[in-house]
Design a protein around this motif. Structure first.
Motif, PDB file in Angstrom:
ATOM      1  N   MET A  52       0.834  -1.202   0.000  1.00  0.00           N
ATOM      2  CA  MET A  52       0.000   0.000   0.000  1.00  0.00           C
ATOM      3  C   MET A  52       0.871   1.256   0.000  1.00  0.00           C
ATOM      4  SD  MET A  52      -3.153  -0.808   2.482  1.00  0.00           S
ATOM      5  CE  MET A  52      -3.270  -2.436   3.191  1.00  0.00           C
ATOM      6  N   LEU A  53       0.308   2.324  -0.546  1.00  0.00           N
ATOM      7  CA  LEU A  53       0.993   3.610  -0.587  1.00  0.00           C
ATOM      8  C   LEU A  53       0.475   4.475   0.556  1.00  0.00           C
ATOM      9  CD1 LEU A  53       2.924   5.435  -2.332  1.00  0.00           C
ATOM     10  CD2 LEU A  53       0.823   6.356  -3.363  1.00  0.00           C
ATOM     11  N   PRO A  54       1.371   5.015   1.395  1.00  0.00           N
ATOM     12  CA  PRO A  54       0.914   5.898   2.470  1.00  0.00           C
ATOM     13  C   PRO A  54       0.118   7.084   1.922  1.00  0.00           C
ATOM     14  CG  PRO A  54       3.203   5.280   2.800  1.00  0.00           C
ATOM     15  CD  PRO A  54       2.814   4.805   1.424  1.00  0.00           C
ATOM     16  N   GLY A  55      -0.902   7.480   2.649  1.00  0.00           N
ATOM     17  CA  GLY A  55      -1.801   8.546   2.208  1.00  0.00           C
ATOM     18  C   GLY A  55      -1.143   9.891   2.021  1.00  0.00           C
ATOM     19  N   TRP A  56      -0.049  10.135   2.742  1.00  0.00           N
ATOM     20  CA  TRP A  56       0.572  11.445   2.615  1.00  0.00           C
ATOM     21  C   TRP A  56       1.186  11.679   1.241  1.00  0.00           C
ATOM     22  CZ3 TRP A  56       5.766  10.767   1.976  1.00  0.00           C
ATOM     23  CH2 TRP A  56       6.363   9.648   2.566  1.00  0.00           C
ATOM     24  N   PHE A  57       1.281  10.630   0.403  1.00  0.00           N
ATOM     25  CA  PHE A  57       1.742  10.815  -0.980  1.00  0.00           C
ATOM     26  C   PHE A  57       0.703  11.564  -1.822  1.00  0.00           C
ATOM     27  CE2 PHE A  57       5.033   7.849   0.071  1.00  0.00           C
ATOM     28  CZ  PHE A  57       6.057   8.130  -0.809  1.00  0.00           C
ATOM     29  N   ALA A  58      -0.514  11.677  -1.323  1.00  0.00           N
ATOM     30  CA  ALA A  58      -1.583  12.354  -2.074  1.00  0.00           C
ATOM     31  C   ALA A  58      -1.181  13.761  -2.489  1.00  0.00           C
ATOM     32  CB  ALA A  58      -2.870  12.386  -1.258  1.00  0.00           C
ATOM     33  N   ILE A  59      -0.563  14.504  -1.584  1.00  0.00           N
ATOM     34  CA  ILE A  59      -0.207  15.887  -1.908  1.00  0.00           C
ATOM     35  C   ILE A  59       0.779  15.945  -3.075  1.00  0.00           C
ATOM     36  CG2 ILE A  59       1.632  16.114  -0.184  1.00  0.00           C
ATOM     37  CD1 ILE A  59       0.596  19.044   0.199  1.00  0.00           C
ATOM     38  N   GLU A  60       1.726  15.021  -3.136  1.00  0.00           N
ATOM     39  CA  GLU A  60       2.709  15.027  -4.223  1.00  0.00           C
ATOM     40  C   GLU A  60       2.099  14.538  -5.532  1.00  0.00           C
ATOM     41  OE1 GLU A  60       6.282  15.818  -6.203  1.00  0.00           O
ATOM     42  OE2 GLU A  60       5.498  16.537  -4.283  1.00  0.00           O
ATOM     43  N   ILE A  61       1.207  13.570  -5.471  1.00  0.00           N
ATOM     44  CA  ILE A  61       0.532  13.105  -6.690  1.00  0.00           C
ATOM     45  C   ILE A  61      -0.316  14.230  -7.275  1.00  0.00           C
ATOM     46  CG2 ILE A  61      -1.211  11.500  -7.590  1.00  0.00           C
ATOM     47  CD1 ILE A  61      -0.047   9.429  -5.563  1.00  0.00           C
ATOM     48  N   ILE A  62      -1.036  14.940  -6.397  1.00  0.00           N
ATOM     49  CA  ILE A  62      -1.833  16.092  -6.858  1.00  0.00           C
ATOM     50  C   ILE A  62      -0.902  17.172  -7.410  1.00  0.00           C
ATOM     51  CG2 ILE A  62      -3.337  17.980  -6.103  1.00  0.00           C
ATOM     52  CD1 ILE A  62      -4.629  15.918  -4.129  1.00  0.00           C
ATOM     53  N   ALA A  63       0.182  17.478  -6.698  1.00  0.00           N
ATOM     54  CA  ALA A  63       1.111  18.515  -7.148  1.00  0.00           C
ATOM     55  C   ALA A  63       1.754  18.153  -8.488  1.00  0.00           C
ATOM     56  CB  ALA A  63       2.189  18.748  -6.089  1.00  0.00           C
ATOM     57  N   GLN A  64       2.106  16.883  -8.674  1.00  0.00           N
ATOM     58  CA  GLN A  64       2.696  16.492  -9.956  1.00  0.00           C
ATOM     59  C   GLN A  64       1.677  16.560 -11.084  1.00  0.00           C
ATOM     60  OE1 GLN A  64       5.290  13.087 -10.127  1.00  0.00           O
ATOM     61  NE2 GLN A  64       6.364  13.701  -8.256  1.00  0.00           N
ATOM     62  N   THR A  65       0.419  16.313 -10.791  1.00  0.00           N
ATOM     63  CA  THR A  65      -0.616  16.468 -11.820  1.00  0.00           C
ATOM     64  C   THR A  65      -0.740  17.940 -12.202  1.00  0.00           C
ATOM     65  OG1 THR A  65      -1.751  14.487 -11.025  1.00  0.00           O
ATOM     66  CG2 THR A  65      -3.028  15.979 -12.422  1.00  0.00           C
ATOM     67  N   VAL A  66      -0.624  18.836 -11.220  1.00  0.00           N
ATOM     68  CA  VAL A  66      -0.567  20.275 -11.517  1.00  0.00           C
ATOM     69  C   VAL A  66       0.661  20.571 -12.374  1.00  0.00           C
ATOM     70  CG1 VAL A  66      -0.225  22.573 -10.524  1.00  0.00           C
ATOM     71  CG2 VAL A  66      -1.871  21.001  -9.481  1.00  0.00           C
ATOM     72  N   GLY A  67       1.795  19.954 -12.045  1.00  0.00           N
ATOM     73  CA  GLY A  67       3.009  20.142 -12.833  1.00  0.00           C
ATOM     74  C   GLY A  67       2.861  19.689 -14.268  1.00  0.00           C
ATOM     75  N   VAL A  68       2.152  18.588 -14.473  1.00  0.00           N
ATOM     76  CA  VAL A  68       1.866  18.122 -15.834  1.00  0.00           C
ATOM     77  C   VAL A  68       1.030  19.172 -16.568  1.00  0.00           C
ATOM     78  CG1 VAL A  68       0.544  16.434 -17.186  1.00  0.00           C
ATOM     79  CG2 VAL A  68       2.144  15.659 -15.417  1.00  0.00           C
ATOM     80  N   TRP A  69       0.021  19.696 -15.885  1.00  0.00           N
ATOM     81  CA  TRP A  69      -0.827  20.746 -16.479  1.00  0.00           C
ATOM     82  C   TRP A  69       0.054  21.920 -16.919  1.00  0.00           C
ATOM     83  CZ3 TRP A  69      -1.573  25.849 -15.131  1.00  0.00           C
ATOM     84  CH2 TRP A  69      -2.627  26.496 -15.766  1.00  0.00           C
ATOM     85  N   SER A  70       0.908  22.389 -16.016  1.00  0.00           N
ATOM     86  CA  SER A  70       1.764  23.536 -16.313  1.00  0.00           C
ATOM     87  C   SER A  70       2.764  23.218 -17.419  1.00  0.00           C
ATOM     88  CB  SER A  70       2.499  23.956 -15.035  1.00  0.00           C
ATOM     89  OG  SER A  70       3.353  25.037 -15.289  1.00  0.00           O
ATOM     90  N   GLY A  71       3.409  22.053 -17.328  1.00  0.00           N
ATOM     91  CA  GLY A  71       4.392  21.668 -18.342  1.00  0.00           C
ATOM     92  C   GLY A  71       3.795  21.503 -19.722  1.00  0.00           C
ATOM     93  N   TRP A  72       2.601  20.909 -19.779  1.00  0.00           N
ATOM     94  CA  TRP A  72       1.932  20.731 -21.067  1.00  0.00           C
ATOM     95  C   TRP A  72       1.645  22.091 -21.704  1.00  0.00           C
ATOM     96  CZ3 TRP A  72      -2.661  22.006 -23.459  1.00  0.00           C
ATOM     97  CH2 TRP A  72      -2.960  21.304 -24.626  1.00  0.00           C
ATOM     98  N   HIS A  73       1.130  23.030 -20.899  1.00  0.00           N
ATOM     99  CA  HIS A  73       0.822  24.361 -21.441  1.00  0.00           C
ATOM    100  C   HIS A  73       2.099  25.107 -21.830  1.00  0.00           C
ATOM    101  CE1 HIS A  73      -3.515  24.436 -21.095  1.00  0.00           C
ATOM    102  NE2 HIS A  73      -3.394  23.795 -19.941  1.00  0.00           N
ATOM    103  N   THR A  74       3.162  24.931 -21.054  1.00  0.00           N
ATOM    104  CA  THR A  74       4.440  25.563 -21.384  1.00  0.00           C
ATOM    105  C   THR A  74       4.965  25.046 -22.721  1.00  0.00           C
ATOM    106  OG1 THR A  74       5.002  25.887 -19.060  1.00  0.00           O
ATOM    107  CG2 THR A  74       6.840  25.848 -20.615  1.00  0.00           C
TER     108      THR A  74
END
Length: 152
Positions: A52-74
């Motif tokens: 199992m993956l500890p729940g505190w990884f949620a913030i980084e998974i969400i943040a990396q999805t934001v990073g994908v959004w930003s990188g794609w637009h860049t």
């Protein structure tokens, strides 16, 4: 339907720090990525003894999805490389189970709430089998080249 590159192409991360498997969709105000919680996936180094993956990884998974959004637009704006973004913090982050179960496909979806030249705020949700597993808001900062030079 748009063909997307691997998530690490939109992020300034290399293995094992890229926590996403694939990009599903990017729009002007949202992004959707997926990652599998599995012993043979990108999350393998971070799984507990039960797989199992500890729940505190949620913030980084969400943040990396934001990073994908930003990188794609860049990249689609013609920039040669994606910039470094910084996670300022999270608000109202919840992962009720405290862990993400083994052998689960996680869908991470983020929606832009507000953005200016430097600061962004996104609402994020991580689902598995259409069940909400984690949610919260992340705030990000996009430093310019001068700020990065001073920092590093």
């Amino acid at each position: 339907m748009t063909d997307y590159l691997a998530p690490q192409r939109y992020l300034p991360h290399e293995a094992p720090m890229c926590l996403l498997d694939r990009v599903i969709d990017v729009t002007p105000d949202s992004a959707h990525c997926q990652v599998s919680v599995s012993a043979d996936g990108v999350l393998a180094p971070f799984l507990d003894d039960e797989g199992m993956l500890p729940g505190w990884f949620a913030i980084e998974i969400i943040a990396q999805t934001v990073g994908v959004w930003s990188g794609w637009h860049t990249m689609n704006a013609g920039e040669a490389s994606v910039g470094v973004g910084m996670l300022l913090g999270g608000r109202g982050l919840r992962c009720p189970e405290g862990k993400f179960p083994a052998n689960t496909l996680l869908d991470c979806q983020v929606t832009l709430l507000m953005r200016d030249e430097k600061i962004g705020s996104f609402e994020g949700a991580i689902l598995a089998n259409n069940q909400l597993m984690a949610s919260g808001r992340v705030n990000t900062y996009q430093p310019d080249k001068n700020e990065l030079e001073q920092l590093f």
